[in-house]
Design a protein around this motif. Sequence first.
Motif, PDB file in Angstrom:
ATOM      1  N   GLY A   5      46.822  37.458  35.447  1.00 22.59           N
ATOM      2  CA  GLY A   5      46.945  36.030  35.671  1.00 22.59           C
ATOM      3  C   GLY A   5      45.737  35.428  36.353  1.00 22.59           C
ATOM      4  N   LEU A   6      46.003  34.669  37.394  1.00 22.49           N
ATOM      5  CA  LEU A   6      44.951  33.981  38.151  1.00 22.49           C
ATOM      6  C   LEU A   6      44.478  34.836  39.316  1.00 22.49           C
ATOM      7  CD1 LEU A   6      43.312  31.489  39.068  1.00 22.49           C
ATOM      8  CD2 LEU A   6      45.420  30.612  40.120  1.00 22.49           C
ATOM      9  N   ALA A   7      45.406  35.198  40.206  1.00 24.89           N
ATOM     10  CA  ALA A   7      45.082  36.038  41.354  1.00 24.89           C
ATOM     11  C   ALA A   7      46.317  36.874  41.697  1.00 24.89           C
ATOM     12  CB  ALA A   7      44.671  35.185  42.544  1.00 24.89           C
ATOM     13  N   THR A  63      47.373  30.659  34.562  1.00 29.11           N
ATOM     14  CA  THR A  63      48.057  31.949  34.500  1.00 29.11           C
ATOM     15  C   THR A  63      48.295  32.369  33.051  1.00 29.11           C
ATOM     16  OG1 THR A  63      49.167  31.437  36.586  1.00 29.11           O
ATOM     17  CG2 THR A  63      50.058  33.242  35.307  1.00 29.11           C
ATOM     18  N   ALA A  64      48.810  31.444  32.243  1.00 29.93           N
ATOM     19  CA  ALA A  64      49.080  31.769  30.843  1.00 29.93           C
ATOM     20  C   ALA A  64      47.786  32.041  30.081  1.00 29.93           C
ATOM     21  CB  ALA A  64      49.857  30.635  30.189  1.00 29.93           C
ATOM     22  N   SER A  65      46.751  31.265  30.352  1.00 29.61           N
ATOM     23  CA  SER A  65      45.474  31.474  29.663  1.00 29.61           C
ATOM     24  C   SER A  65      44.888  32.835  29.988  1.00 29.61           C
ATOM     25  CB  SER A  65      44.468  30.378  30.053  1.00 29.61           C
ATOM     26  OG  SER A  65      44.885  29.121  29.600  1.00 29.61           O
ATOM     27  N   GLY A  66      45.072  33.283  31.228  1.00 27.77           N
ATOM     28  CA  GLY A  66      44.544  34.585  31.618  1.00 27.77           C
ATOM     29  C   GLY A  66      45.145  35.714  30.806  1.00 27.77           C
ATOM     30  N   GLN A  94      41.403  44.561  35.758  1.00 29.81           N
ATOM     31  CA  GLN A  94      40.845  43.246  35.460  1.00 29.81           C
ATOM     32  C   GLN A  94      39.324  43.243  35.604  1.00 29.81           C
ATOM     33  OE1 GLN A  94      42.595  40.440  34.304  1.00 29.81           O
ATOM     34  NE2 GLN A  94      44.038  42.128  34.005  1.00 29.81           N
ATOM     35  N   GLU A  95      38.808  43.980  36.578  1.00 30.56           N
ATOM     36  CA  GLU A  95      37.365  43.999  36.777  1.00 30.56           C
ATOM     37  C   GLU A  95      36.623  44.770  35.687  1.00 30.56           C
ATOM     38  OE1 GLU A  95      39.247  46.777  39.927  1.00 30.56           O
ATOM     39  OE2 GLU A  95      39.663  44.834  39.003  1.00 30.56           O
ATOM     40  N   ASP A  96      37.359  45.416  34.778  1.00 26.87           N
ATOM     41  CA  ASP A  96      36.738  46.034  33.604  1.00 26.87           C
ATOM     42  C   ASP A  96      36.391  44.997  32.534  1.00 26.87           C
ATOM     43  OD1 ASP A  96      37.030  48.580  34.704  1.00 26.87           O
ATOM     44  OD2 ASP A  96      38.988  48.909  33.769  1.00 26.87           O
ATOM     45  N   PHE A 116      41.234  31.239  24.778  1.00 28.38           N
ATOM     46  CA  PHE A 116      42.122  30.959  25.900  1.00 28.38           C
ATOM     47  C   PHE A 116      41.345  30.921  27.221  1.00 28.38           C
ATOM     48  CE2 PHE A 116      45.009  33.167  22.853  1.00 28.38           C
ATOM     49  CZ  PHE A 116      45.857  32.090  22.602  1.00 28.38           C
ATOM     50  N   GLY A 117      40.404  31.815  27.382  1.00 33.69           N
ATOM     51  CA  GLY A 117      39.624  31.877  28.609  1.00 33.69           C
ATOM     52  C   GLY A 117      38.814  30.625  28.867  1.00 33.69           C
TER      53      GLY A 117
END
Length: 367
Positions: free
Chosen positions: A122-124, A315-318, A339-341, A352-353
Amino acid sequence: MKNIVVVGAGKIGSTIAEMLSATGDYHVTLVDRSAAQLAGAELPAGVARQELDIAAAGELEKVLAGKFAVLSAAPFHLTTRIAEAAATTGVHYLDLTEDVVSTRRVKELARDAKGAFIPQCGLAPGFISIVANDLASRFDTLESVRMRVGALPQYPSNALNYNLTWSTDGVINEYCEPCEAIVEGELIEVPPLEEREEFSLDGVTYEAFNTSGGLGTLAETLKGKVRTLNYRTIRYPGHAAIMKALLNDLGLRHRRDVLKDIFESALPATLQDVVIVFVTVSGRKNGRLLQETYANKIYSRRVGNLVRSAIQITTASGICAVLDMLADGSLPAKGFIKQEDIALDAFLANRFGRAYAQHEMVSRLAS
């Protein structure tokens, strides 16, 4: 066309279903145990709805059989149940959870899974880790990585300076559980709602304080590489003091169901919100101590036929962007993926991003 199951027909789950269905590349089945929740979700005709208690033995597995992926937009305490069903049926798994314990279980399941297991999309946690890792990669050595995120009402009108824009269970959980941080190079746990700070952005004053889960797996990734790493949630000033009184002085951290009922009875939801992403990284490049900062604001806007809140959109876009990258082969099709990959440029280039791209904010303000 890939068959996708989205579990959870709430604000975020319904937004995910709508966004994926609108592309024409995914056939989406939206699952929830509440018939009323399913019926109330405003969705395109192409989205299938299925009432289902996922806790019932074998029922979720039947729905997942033969599908490409399952996306969890359910409350955090259902995360492991959905992940276990994905592992059993061999489908790809993505979630939005901020819950640290659930993510550890997802990582365990990924070891023997046939598909990709990608939590915290998501976001965070999620986008914030992608940004932080991208900034960190530009330095020869790191000193500090400070991550700040908030989903706030544009027009606060109560003592908490807050409206319900996201999962109530999730908010309470991140205010109550221990928080990971790296302090003087050591990975430790710090208490939630503490280490409050104030800062200004675009002339507006905010506070930020420790909350659980926002670092995702980044603490593990950067352990031994950075002196200071922390994550704090952004709110308007005064919020933390009231929450500490409710949770600590009145003991509502031990009666979360009561606090949830209070919040959902007294705090109105709003679509007029703003998401703030603020990341600052310092370190050395070519022997010089330098700092780089990423700051962005994303506002609510129309998605399809409906106005969606900023937290719904981000959140949905993530999770939709990560699914897209998995579907087109940009991400590995097996194992545990952090996520950091995920490369920031590739994420922002995704259809979406692009919701996170800063030029989107500029064009919106200019329109």
